[in-house]
Scaffold this active site. Structure first.
Site, PDB file in Angstrom:
ATOM      1  N   HIS A  45     -24.170 -59.492  23.407  1.00 23.01           N
ATOM      2  CA  HIS A  45     -23.893 -58.093  23.755  1.00 23.01           C
ATOM      3  C   HIS A  45     -22.441 -57.959  24.215  1.00 23.01           C
ATOM      4  CE1 HIS A  45     -24.939 -54.030  24.941  1.00 23.01           C
ATOM      5  NE2 HIS A  45     -24.214 -54.237  26.028  1.00 23.01           N
ATOM      6  N   ASP A  75     -31.390 -55.375  26.550  1.00 23.01           N
ATOM      7  CA  ASP A  75     -30.210 -56.066  27.115  1.00 23.01           C
ATOM      8  C   ASP A  75     -30.411 -56.524  28.572  1.00 23.01           C
ATOM      9  OD1 ASP A  75     -28.878 -55.581  24.694  1.00 23.01           O
ATOM     10  OD2 ASP A  75     -28.111 -53.650  25.381  1.00 23.01           O
TER      11      ASP A  75
HETATM   12  C1  GRF Z   1     -21.132 -57.359  18.204  1.00 29.30           C
HETATM   13  O1  GRF Z   1     -20.156 -56.714  18.960  1.00 29.30           O
HETATM   14  C2  GRF Z   1     -22.312 -57.739  19.052  1.00 29.30           C
HETATM   15  O2  GRF Z   1     -21.974 -58.065  20.367  1.00 29.30           O
HETATM   16  C3  GRF Z   1     -23.153 -56.492  19.045  1.00 29.30           C
HETATM   17  O3  GRF Z   1     -23.009 -55.984  17.742  1.00 29.30           O
HETATM   18  C4  GRF Z   1     -21.773 -56.428  17.184  1.00 29.30           C
HETATM   19  C5  GRF Z   1     -22.099 -57.119  15.910  1.00 29.30           C
HETATM   20  O4  GRF Z   1     -20.954 -57.500  15.202  1.00 29.30           O
HETATM   21  N1  GRF Z   1     -24.518 -56.761  19.428  1.00 29.30           N
HETATM   22  P1  GRF Z   1     -21.069 -58.453  13.947  1.00 29.30           P
HETATM   23  O5  GRF Z   1     -22.037 -57.801  12.961  1.00 29.30           O
HETATM   24  O6  GRF Z   1     -21.572 -59.789  14.401  1.00 29.30           O
HETATM   25  O7  GRF Z   1     -19.683 -58.512  13.397  1.00 29.30           O
END
Ligand code: GRF
Length: 191
Positions: free
Chosen positions: A113, A149
């Site tokens: 997160h 979360d």
């Molecule tokens: C990331 O910022 C993650 O923390 C959040 O969603 C985003 C996903 O990015 N849960 P990616 O698809 O891994 O590039």
């Protein structure tokens, strides 16, 4: 580099979009030190860019969706059991898993997160951080429980927020840290 001493754990990565964390986890899984092997990539979104990457890397991938979470999860559970998945890494997965699904994989689902949990749960974290003039933000890898979360924190990385920074710039800097802490958190779980 040290080799992971045990048998590598069959791991599924759940994505919905870009897949940059999938990429970082894939690169990590190829290292000797990695406790995980990526046995499956699941997306609820057939247009997820991460699926293209998974395909390029010849990963086992599946994608389907259903409005009814129960239907989607039952289908998924069958596949996860067949593939003997022992760890699920959520990486930008935008569906909320049900209480029953989480119970079946208790302590075996982790998520990344983009905030310093318990602060800024949910969406638009960077925007809210900037609105509130926070001096610091960061990212968190945590176990998934039935509250959004809110599961036990495994690892966090804190970074400074710059003055007048844009959401785009901040999210980019946090993402760089995400790619580092997700593998580290996995090592921490299995050490
Ligand atoms: C990331 O910022 C993650 O923390 C959040 O969603 C985003 C996903 O990015 N849960 P990616 O698809 O891994 O590039």
């Amino acid at each position: 580099m040290k080799r992971y001493p045990g048998k590598q754990i069959n791991t599924a990565i759940f994505i919905s979009g870009r897949g940059s964390n999938l990429k970082s986890l894939y690169n990590f899984s190829k290292k000797k030190i990695s406790p995980i092997i990526i046995s499956l990539v699941f997306s609820n979104n057939k247009s997820a860019a991460g699926l293209k990457y998974a395909k390029k890397k010849n990963l086992n991938l599946i994608y389907f969706n259903d409005k009814k979470i129960k239907v989607l999860e039952n289908k998924l559970l069958k596949i996860l059991n067949k593939k003997k998945i022992k760890l699920i890494c959520l990486a930008g997965f935008m569906k909320i898993l049900s209480y029953n699904f989480i119970k079946k994989f208790k302590g075996k689902i982790i998520n990344i997160h983009p905030s310093l949990l318990p602060k800024y749960k949910g969406l638009n974290t960077h925007y809210r951080v900037l609105q509130n003039n926070e001096a610091y933000t960061g990212c968190t890898v945590h176990f998934v429980n039935h509250k959004l979360d809110s599961g036990k924190i495994i690892l966090q990385k804190k970074i400074k927020v710059f003055r007048n920074e844009s959401v785009k710039k901040l999210s980019k800097r946090v993402l760089i840290e995400e790619h580092k802490i997700y593998p580290k958190a996995i090592i921490k779980i299995f050490s």
